[in-house]
Design a protein around this motif. Structure first.
Motif, PDB file in Angstrom:
ATOM      1  N   LYS A   1      -7.735   1.307  -1.800  1.00 28.81           N
ATOM      2  CA  LYS A   1      -6.628   0.990  -0.923  1.00 28.81           C
ATOM      3  C   LYS A   1      -7.501   0.085   0.469  1.00 28.81           C
ATOM      4  CE  LYS A   1      -3.116   4.275  -0.621  1.00 28.81           C
ATOM      5  NZ  LYS A   1      -1.906   4.423  -0.058  1.00 28.81           N
ATOM      6  N   ARG A   2      -8.608   0.108   0.466  1.00 26.71           N
ATOM      7  CA  ARG A   2      -9.032  -0.679   1.743  1.00 26.71           C
ATOM      8  C   ARG A   2      -9.345  -2.084   1.084  1.00 26.71           C
ATOM      9  NH1 ARG A   2     -15.086   0.288   4.097  1.00 26.71           N
ATOM     10  NH2 ARG A   2     -15.499  -0.480   1.991  1.00 26.71           N
ATOM     11  N   ALA A   3      -9.692  -2.187  -0.243  1.00 28.80           N
ATOM     12  CA  ALA A   3      -9.646  -3.502  -0.873  1.00 28.80           C
ATOM     13  C   ALA A   3      -8.498  -4.058  -0.765  1.00 28.80           C
ATOM     14  CB  ALA A   3     -10.495  -3.182  -2.229  1.00 28.80           C
ATOM     15  N   GLN A   4      -7.508  -3.532  -1.231  1.00 30.68           N
ATOM     16  CA  GLN A   4      -6.413  -3.995  -1.165  1.00 30.68           C
ATOM     17  C   GLN A   4      -5.745  -4.465   0.160  1.00 30.68           C
ATOM     18  OE1 GLN A   4      -3.637  -1.242  -3.151  1.00 30.68           O
ATOM     19  NE2 GLN A   4      -2.226  -3.001  -3.820  1.00 30.68           N
ATOM     20  N   LEU A   5      -6.134  -3.728   1.021  1.00 30.03           N
ATOM     21  CA  LEU A   5      -5.698  -4.193   2.619  1.00 30.03           C
ATOM     22  C   LEU A   5      -6.343  -5.308   2.856  1.00 30.03           C
ATOM     23  CD1 LEU A   5      -4.420  -3.188   5.244  1.00 30.03           C
ATOM     24  CD2 LEU A   5      -6.581  -2.126   5.902  1.00 30.03           C
ATOM     25  N   CYS A   6      -7.788  -5.386   2.696  1.00 31.05           N
ATOM     26  CA  CYS A   6      -8.473  -6.409   3.008  1.00 31.05           C
ATOM     27  C   CYS A   6      -7.977  -7.753   2.216  1.00 31.05           C
ATOM     28  CB  CYS A   6     -10.197  -6.406   2.578  1.00 31.05           C
ATOM     29  SG  CYS A   6     -10.878  -5.063   3.764  1.00 31.05           S
ATOM     30  N   HIS A   7      -7.533  -7.593   0.915  1.00 33.84           N
ATOM     31  CA  HIS A   7      -7.001  -8.653   0.339  1.00 33.84           C
ATOM     32  C   HIS A   7      -5.790  -9.277   0.915  1.00 33.84           C
ATOM     33  CE1 HIS A   7      -6.234 -11.207  -3.230  1.00 33.84           C
ATOM     34  NE2 HIS A   7      -5.157 -10.834  -3.141  1.00 33.84           N
TER      35      HIS A   7
ATOM     36  N   PHE B   1     -10.828  -5.798  12.835  1.00 35.30           N
ATOM     37  CA  PHE B   1     -10.890  -5.126  11.480  1.00 35.30           C
ATOM     38  C   PHE B   1     -11.465  -5.737  10.415  1.00 35.30           C
ATOM     39  CE2 PHE B   1      -8.708  -3.479   7.796  1.00 35.30           C
ATOM     40  CZ  PHE B   1      -8.841  -2.321   7.575  1.00 35.30           C
ATOM     41  N   TYR B   2     -11.112  -6.924  10.173  1.00 37.03           N
ATOM     42  CA  TYR B   2     -11.737  -7.483   9.039  1.00 37.03           C
ATOM     43  C   TYR B   2     -12.936  -7.780   8.974  1.00 37.03           C
ATOM     44  CZ  TYR B   2     -11.770 -11.209   5.289  1.00 37.03           C
ATOM     45  OH  TYR B   2     -12.113 -11.630   4.142  1.00 37.03           O
ATOM     46  N   ALA B   3     -13.364  -8.134  10.256  1.00 37.43           N
ATOM     47  CA  ALA B   3     -15.100  -8.433  10.537  1.00 37.43           C
ATOM     48  C   ALA B   3     -15.712  -7.102  10.230  1.00 37.43           C
ATOM     49  CB  ALA B   3     -15.185  -9.068  11.882  1.00 37.43           C
ATOM     50  N   ASN B   4     -15.236  -6.060  10.449  1.00 34.44           N
ATOM     51  CA  ASN B   4     -15.898  -4.516  10.494  1.00 34.44           C
ATOM     52  C   ASN B   4     -15.595  -4.099   8.985  1.00 34.44           C
ATOM     53  OD1 ASN B   4     -16.895  -4.719  13.246  1.00 34.44           O
ATOM     54  ND2 ASN B   4     -15.078  -3.720  13.982  1.00 34.44           N
ATOM     55  N   TYR B   5     -14.704  -3.868   8.407  1.00 30.83           N
ATOM     56  CA  TYR B   5     -14.203  -3.078   7.324  1.00 30.83           C
ATOM     57  C   TYR B   5     -14.507  -4.049   6.179  1.00 30.83           C
ATOM     58  CZ  TYR B   5     -13.534   0.310  10.991  1.00 30.83           C
ATOM     59  OH  TYR B   5     -13.650   1.150  12.129  1.00 30.83           O
ATOM     60  N   CYS B   6     -14.091  -5.365   6.321  1.00 35.26           N
ATOM     61  CA  CYS B   6     -14.014  -6.027   4.897  1.00 35.26           C
ATOM     62  C   CYS B   6     -15.060  -6.937   4.813  1.00 35.26           C
ATOM     63  CB  CYS B   6     -12.893  -7.001   5.035  1.00 35.26           C
ATOM     64  SG  CYS B   6     -11.243  -6.062   5.189  1.00 35.26           S
ATOM     65  N   GLU B   7     -15.675  -7.514   5.923  1.00 31.99           N
ATOM     66  CA  GLU B   7     -17.025  -8.324   5.712  1.00 31.99           C
ATOM     67  C   GLU B   7     -18.308  -7.451   5.789  1.00 31.99           C
ATOM     68  OE1 GLU B   7     -16.422 -11.272   8.702  1.00 31.99           O
ATOM     69  OE2 GLU B   7     -15.504 -12.573   7.358  1.00 31.99           O
TER      70      GLU B   7
ATOM     71  N   PRO C   1     -12.434   5.508   8.077  1.00 31.37           N
ATOM     72  CA  PRO C   1     -11.933   6.827   7.885  1.00 31.37           C
ATOM     73  C   PRO C   1     -10.212   6.797   7.348  1.00 31.37           C
ATOM     74  CG  PRO C   1     -11.930   6.878  10.369  1.00 31.37           C
ATOM     75  CD  PRO C   1     -12.735   5.454   9.550  1.00 31.37           C
ATOM     76  N   ASN C   2      -9.771   5.948   7.672  1.00 33.82           N
ATOM     77  CA  ASN C   2      -8.115   5.702   7.453  1.00 33.82           C
ATOM     78  C   ASN C   2      -7.944   5.070   6.038  1.00 33.82           C
ATOM     79  OD1 ASN C   2      -7.122   6.843   9.686  1.00 33.82           O
ATOM     80  ND2 ASN C   2      -8.182   5.009  10.855  1.00 33.82           N
ATOM     81  N   PHE C   3      -8.860   4.137   5.495  1.00 30.75           N
ATOM     82  CA  PHE C   3      -8.515   3.652   4.416  1.00 30.75           C
ATOM     83  C   PHE C   3      -9.934   3.372   3.558  1.00 30.75           C
ATOM     84  CE2 PHE C   3      -4.966   1.868   6.610  1.00 30.75           C
ATOM     85  CZ  PHE C   3      -4.026   1.953   5.924  1.00 30.75           C
ATOM     86  N   SER C   4     -10.091   3.950   2.233  1.00 36.33           N
ATOM     87  CA  SER C   4     -11.154   3.778   1.512  1.00 36.33           C
ATOM     88  C   SER C   4     -11.014   3.411   0.337  1.00 36.33           C
ATOM     89  CB  SER C   4     -11.751   5.386   1.694  1.00 36.33           C
ATOM     90  OG  SER C   4     -11.067   6.170   1.110  1.00 36.33           O
ATOM     91  N   GLY C   5     -11.731   2.856  -0.508  1.00 33.45           N
ATOM     92  CA  GLY C   5     -11.705   2.595  -2.027  1.00 33.45           C
ATOM     93  C   GLY C   5     -10.938   1.379  -2.131  1.00 33.45           C
TER      94      GLY C   5
ATOM     95  N   LEU D   1       0.912  -1.275  -0.055  1.00 30.45           N
ATOM     96  CA  LEU D   1       0.032   0.156  -0.110  1.00 30.45           C
ATOM     97  C   LEU D   1       0.934   1.185   0.175  1.00 30.45           C
ATOM     98  CD1 LEU D   1      -2.778  -1.011   2.739  1.00 30.45           C
ATOM     99  CD2 LEU D   1      -2.786  -1.031   0.244  1.00 30.45           C
ATOM    100  N   LYS D   2       1.869   1.009  -0.426  1.00 30.99           N
ATOM    101  CA  LYS D   2       2.991   2.288  -0.403  1.00 30.99           C
ATOM    102  C   LYS D   2       2.407   3.457  -1.382  1.00 30.99           C
ATOM    103  CE  LYS D   2       7.408   0.601   0.527  1.00 30.99           C
ATOM    104  NZ  LYS D   2       8.837   0.471   0.295  1.00 30.99           N
TER     105      LYS D   2
END
Length: 121
Positions: free
Chosen positions: A103-109, A85-91, A97-101, A61-62
């Motif tokens: 970047k969040r999808a990449q973080l979840c992956h 985090f995974y349960a709240n923001y990925c599932e 507020p810190n990761f969206s779009g 995520l650089k």
């Protein structure tokens, strides 16, 4: 008979010495140190997996902003926080507020691919 008295006296002295506050403090300190070692050894695989996940996130995520780096440190402090985090923001797809779009999808992956999320055999 003299041997009996000498052995009894030695046992009494040994008991008195072992019950002294200094020796009790020393034994308590040794027990705490050994307990800390065992705890450290038992959590070593989890800490290594968390460190690996943290480095994967920062490389994939650089560039991360300082507040995002702090947030990654915060969510990778334990396996429970990563799963929360995974349960709240990925599932559940809550707004983060810190990761969206992407970047969040990449973080979840990245979290999904980590060894922390794999089910034990």
């Amino acid at each position: 008979m003299l041997r009996f008295f000498i052995i009894t006296a030695e046992i009494i002295v040994l008991v008195l010495i072992l019950r002294s506050p200094f020796v009790q403090y020393l034994f308590e300190d040794i027990q705490n140190s050994v307990s800390d070692w065992f705890i450290s050894l038992s959590t070593l695989p989890e800490r290594r997996a968390l460190e690996s996940l943290r480095s994967d996130i920062t490389t994939q995520l650089k560039p991360l902003k300082p507040y995002q780096q702090n947030y990654v440190e915060k969510i990778t402090v334990s396996t429970d926080s990563v799963k929360r985090f995974y349960a709240n923001y990925c599932e559940k797809d809550d707004i983060n507020p810190n990761f969206s779009g992407t970047k969040r999808a990449q973080l979840c992956h990245t979290i999904t691919q980590s060894s922390l999320m794999r089910k034990p055999d």
